[in-house]
Design a protein around this motif. Structure first.
Motif, PDB file in Angstrom:
ATOM      1  N   GLN A 456       1.032  -1.318  -0.054  1.00  0.00           N
ATOM      2  CA  GLN A 456       0.080   0.035   0.087  1.00  0.00           C
ATOM      3  C   GLN A 456       0.854   1.301   0.043  1.00  0.00           C
ATOM      4  O   GLN A 456       0.578   2.173  -0.937  1.00  0.00           O
ATOM      5  N   THR A 471      -9.155  -4.120   4.975  1.00  0.00           N
ATOM      6  CA  THR A 471      -9.848  -3.807   3.520  1.00  0.00           C
ATOM      7  C   THR A 471      -8.791  -3.881   2.507  1.00  0.00           C
ATOM      8  O   THR A 471      -8.880  -4.873   1.406  1.00  0.00           O
ATOM      9  N   LEU A 472      -7.665  -3.363   2.860  1.00  0.00           N
ATOM     10  CA  LEU A 472      -6.372  -3.526   1.937  1.00  0.00           C
ATOM     11  C   LEU A 472      -5.948  -4.823   1.728  1.00  0.00           C
ATOM     12  O   LEU A 472      -5.785  -5.244   0.594  1.00  0.00           O
ATOM     13  N   ASP A 473      -6.225  -5.767   2.804  1.00  0.00           N
ATOM     14  CA  ASP A 473      -5.594  -7.248   2.743  1.00  0.00           C
ATOM     15  C   ASP A 473      -6.545  -8.105   1.622  1.00  0.00           C
ATOM     16  O   ASP A 473      -6.053  -8.477   0.784  1.00  0.00           O
ATOM     17  N   ALA A 474      -7.829  -7.677   1.709  1.00  0.00           N
ATOM     18  CA  ALA A 474      -8.800  -8.427   1.098  1.00  0.00           C
ATOM     19  C   ALA A 474      -8.524  -8.040  -0.593  1.00  0.00           C
ATOM     20  O   ALA A 474      -8.509  -8.864  -1.138  1.00  0.00           O
ATOM     21  N   GLU A 475      -8.217  -6.916  -0.759  1.00  0.00           N
ATOM     22  CA  GLU A 475      -7.820  -6.243  -2.111  1.00  0.00           C
ATOM     23  C   GLU A 475      -6.718  -7.229  -2.689  1.00  0.00           C
ATOM     24  O   GLU A 475      -6.802  -7.819  -3.920  1.00  0.00           O
ATOM     25  N   ILE A 476      -5.731  -7.194  -1.650  1.00  0.00           N
ATOM     26  CA  ILE A 476      -4.498  -7.792  -2.384  1.00  0.00           C
ATOM     27  C   ILE A 476      -4.767  -9.387  -2.391  1.00  0.00           C
ATOM     28  O   ILE A 476      -4.304 -10.041  -3.329  1.00  0.00           O
ATOM     29  N   ARG A 477      -5.793  -9.895  -1.483  1.00  0.00           N
ATOM     30  CA  ARG A 477      -5.907 -11.444  -1.523  1.00  0.00           C
ATOM     31  C   ARG A 477      -6.655 -11.517  -2.776  1.00  0.00           C
ATOM     32  O   ARG A 477      -6.632 -12.566  -3.647  1.00  0.00           O
ATOM     33  N   GLY A 478      -7.459 -10.655  -3.103  1.00  0.00           N
ATOM     34  CA  GLY A 478      -8.208 -10.506  -4.780  1.00  0.00           C
ATOM     35  C   GLY A 478      -7.158 -10.908  -5.798  1.00  0.00           C
ATOM     36  O   GLY A 478      -7.385 -11.486  -6.644  1.00  0.00           O
ATOM     37  N   THR A 479      -6.359  -9.882  -5.625  1.00  0.00           N
ATOM     38  CA  THR A 479      -5.184 -10.072  -6.633  1.00  0.00           C
ATOM     39  C   THR A 479      -4.293 -11.276  -6.772  1.00  0.00           C
ATOM     40  O   THR A 479      -4.242 -11.689  -7.564  1.00  0.00           O
ATOM     41  N   GLU A 532      -7.724  -4.804 -15.503  1.00  0.00           N
ATOM     42  CA  GLU A 532      -7.855  -5.694 -14.349  1.00  0.00           C
ATOM     43  C   GLU A 532      -6.760  -6.787 -13.949  1.00  0.00           C
ATOM     44  O   GLU A 532      -6.535  -7.090 -12.956  1.00  0.00           O
TER      45      GLU A 532
END
Ligand code: C2E
Ligand code: CA
Ligand code: CA
Length: 733
Positions: A456, A471-479, A532
């Motif tokens: 981040q 929330t940041l973590d979830a985004e990265i997990r999505g990645t 994406e």
């Protein structure tokens, strides 16, 4: 390794080595040597003693034989008819002297000879090598008369004991003193050898032989039996190393002693081998000492090497800071104490690879070292180097706010350039923070969360500080999920598709080119736009494979169409690959597309990328005839002046700029300037995102060469664009 640790290990292993190996070995070697010498000495004296014993036994035999041998000498002349006749009335002195005196003296070495008549009166005397007056017999009479009497008694009694083929007559002998000298006196009867001259037993004439023990006899004896320094001594020889053999007469009266220096073969051998043996043992001991000391040195060396290896396992060789393993161990210890506050800071240097690439790795190392010192100066001891340009700091007992302040202090400390000679290296850092509360028991999870925060922080630009949040973590997990799916997509042909957007000539408004644009047809999520998945593909390196799929598909499609250019987007990751230009050339040759028909688009941000954009690949591509375009110009905030740094065949003005140009005269002026500048550099221009007729017209007016946008056409799937661009002749065919 610190000096103290080095010394400690050296002293420790040296002491152990001395105590356990060196001293016991030396003691054992010495004991062995002493034992060997003692054994040798013992063997030598035993051999000597045995030899002396043998010589003494020999002496006893010799002494026994002495008496019988003199008697035997006598028998050679006393058992003889001639002797009986010559000694009897009248005696025949010349014959007696010749045969019983001189002969016995010269031939047998007898010192004295006497002949006694039947009443023991001497009729002949011989002493010291010549005839002697008869009265000289007087000095020996006392010793002789006893023997003579005994002999006559035996003769008279007809005693035959001891008579044999070798002992021809009776005889008596004894040790005695004559003129004060020790001697053997032997008495024998003078008898007929044929038995033809009868004599009354006991009345025979007697022959007396005298042999001194201390005269010529000694040298004869020592010559014959090898007694060394043989002598006759009135007293027992008390000196060490001498042997004595006592002589007594028949009445037990001591006469004296044979003394000699006994053989000592053992000692002689020992004397002979002692020097070489001692030298050999000394050499052996020296070799042992050399071997031990080299073993010792080796042991110390190995110990130090082992210490060094152990040290390196937990430390970074360049900065001497503890490494990632050390961090992992330490953080578990810290967390085990269940602290209320505290955090870990994950520091990553910004664009450190630029420094490495431009200044070289040696300089890069110096910079890392300087940086590590600055970080340590801010944070104290708990700093770890966990990667090439990554550091971890543990700040126990601090609130998250305090940890953020520490992070800012580190960033501030890294602001002044590292000065190496006349080079000023500017390094910044981004820092991610995860507080202990995020993963109170799991050091690895804490590390991962600090990594998320760092990610981040990096997106915030140079010098960013970010604290982990979920929330940041979830985004990265999505990645991470996208990356996983993308990998499997590459394994299934067709999931990565290519759409094509035509590009139009501004003046003729004819489609002159197409741009290939990647699409991902996800089995569950449907068609995914490049925005994406391309960034994730770039960060994971998957872009290399995706890029190749797009390039192959686009090139083999383009050969079918009546267009002058096919534009393909490539990322800096692909260009940095040294084999990229060759790969492109392969594809072109394979599908039969002339290189002049291909244009590679590189985005402005990639062009500005601090890691370099693959200049070598671009140069190689240009050399084969492939055109190069600078995409999305205006998004990277590069100064217009930089356009002269790289030769581009085309500049593509970003759609945001294009849109703004219509809204404000100032932006319109900028777009105009870009077009003029591009033309001045010999580059063509394309305006992107042309959505209206006004925009198209305006851009045409100000001199833009080509136009692209929804107003003309959206990106189309292969079938549609193929129908649109396939030349009529081919169609007809
Ligand atoms: P780009 O190279 O700038 O491509 C043009 C983008 O603008 C395309 O988006 C296109 O659909 C969109 N566009 C075109 N005309 C208009 C318009 O009039 N209005 C608006 N709003 N948009 C318009 P797309 O296909 O989503 O691609 C996005 C970006 O992804 C591309 O930007 C390109 O940088 C990248 N990309 C696409 N395919 C590839 C690929 O195969 N490799 C690499 N490295 N990047 C790719
Ligand atoms: Ca493009
Ligand atoms: Ca573009």
């Amino acid at each position: 390794m610190t000096d103290a640790a080095g010394k400690r290990s050296k002293a420790y292993s040296g002491h152990r080595f001395l105590a356990l190996i060196a001293i016991p070995t030396m003691i054992a070697a010495t004991v062995l040597c002493l034992t060997a010498f003692a054994a040798l000495h013992w063997a030598a004296t035993t051999v000597d003693r045995a030899a002396a014993g043998r010589q003494k036994a020999l002496m006893s035999v010799v002494v026994d034989n002495l008496r019988s041998s003199i008697a035997h000498d006598q028998e050679s002349v006393t058992v003889w008819d001639d002797a009986v006749l010559a000694t009897r009335n009248p005696p025949y002195p010349t014959w007696i002297d010749a045969n019983l005196g001189t002969w016995m003296h010269t031939y047998f070495g007898h010192d004295g000879a006497y002949v006694l008549d039947s009443t023991d009166v001497p009729v002949f005397a011989y002493e010291h090598g010549s005839l002697a007056p008869l009265q000289t017999y007087a000095h020996i009479r006392s010793s002789t008369s006893r023997l003579a009497a005994k002999l006559r008694a035996r003769l008279a009694a007809g005693d035959t004991e001891g008579i044999s083929d070798t002992n021809l007559s009776l005889g008596e002998s004894d040790f005695a003193f004559d003129e004060g000298r020790p001697a053997i006196i032997s008495v024998k009867p003078i008898i007929s050898d044929t038995g033809t001259i009868p004599q009354t037993p006991g009345t025979e004439y007697l022959h007396v032989a005298v042999r001194f023990l201390d005269g010529s006899f000694l040298s004869e004896l020592s010559g014959k039996y090898l007694f060394e320094e043989l002598a006759f001594s009135p007293v027992v020889m008390a000196k060490p190393g001498w042997e004595s053999y006592p002589i007594h007469n028949a009445e037990g009266r001591p006469i004296g002693n044979f003394v000699w220096r006994p053989d000592s073969p053992g000692t002689e051998l020992l004397d002979r081998i002692l020097l070489p043996t001692a030298a050999g043992i000394l050499a052996l001991l020296a070799a042992l000492i050399v071997a031990l000391s080299s073993m010792h040195r080796r042991a110390v060396f190995e110990r130090q090497a082992a210490d060094r290896i152990r040290y390196l396992a937990f430390h970074d060789a360049l900065t001497e800071l503890p490494n990632r393993h050390a961090f992992e161990r330490r953080i578990q210890e810290v967390l085990a104490a269940q602290p209320k506050h505290g955090a870990v800071l994950y520091i990553d240097l910004d664009h450190f690879n630029v420094i490495n690439d431009s200044l070289g790795h040696a300089m890069g190392d110096i910079v890392v070292h300087a940086v590590s010192e600055r970080i340590a100066a801010v944070c104290g001891d708990d700093v770890y180097r966990t990667g090439g340009d990554e550091f971890m700091v543990i700040v126990p007992g601090r609130t998250t706010q305090a940890a953020v302040e520490t992070a800012r202090a580190i960033i501030a400390a890294l602001v002044p350039p590292v000065i190496i000679g006349d080079v000023h290296a500017f390094v910044g850092a981004s820092i991610g923070i995860a507080s202990f509360a995020e993963a109170p028991a799991n050091g690895f999870e804490l590390f991962r969360k600090a990594d998320v925060a760092l990610y981040q922080a990096k997106t915030m630009g140079r010098g960013g500080v970010a604290v982990y949040d979920q929330t940041l973590d979830a985004e990265i997990r999505g990645t991470a999920a996208i990356e996983r799916d993308l990998r499997s997509a590459l394994a299934r042909p067709g999931e990565i598709e290519v759409h094509y957007q035509p590009v139009y000539d501004a003046k003729t408004r004819k489609a002159v080119a197409v741009e290939a644009l990647a699409r991902w047809r996800h089995p569950r999520h449907g068609l995914i736009p490049p925005s994406e998945f391309i960034p994730i593909a770039e960060s994971t390196g998957l872009i290399r494979d995706i890029g190749l799929v797009v390039l192959e598909a686009a090139c083999s499609a383009a050969v079918r169409w009546d267009i002058s250019l096919l534009a393909v987007n490539v990322s800096a990751v692909q260009l940095r690959d040294p084999g990229f230009a060759a790969q492109v050339a392969d594809v072109l040759q394979c599908v039969g597309l002339p290189p002049e028909k291909l244009e590679i688009e590189i985005t402005e941000t990639a062009w500005l990328s601090p890691g370099g954009f693959g200049e070598a690949s671009l140069a190689a591509l240009r050399a084969t005839g492939v055109a190069i375009a600078l995409d999305d110009f205006g998004t990277g905030f590069s100064s217009l002046g930089r356009l002269s740094e790289t030769a581009f065949d085309r500049i593509e003005i970003d759609q945001h700029f294009v849109k703004k140009a219509l809204q404000s005269p100032r932006d319109a002026a900028v777009v105009r300037t870009i077009i003029d500048l591009a033309r001045a550099h010999g580059s063509k221009t394309t305006a992107e995102g042309v959505e209206t007729a006004e925009a198209a017209d305006f851009l045409t007016r100000i001199g833009c060469d080509d136009l692209q946008g929804y107003w003309f056409s959206k990106p189309l799937p292969f079938a549609e664009i193929d129908a649109m661009l396939r030349p009529q002749t081919v169609d007809a065919g």
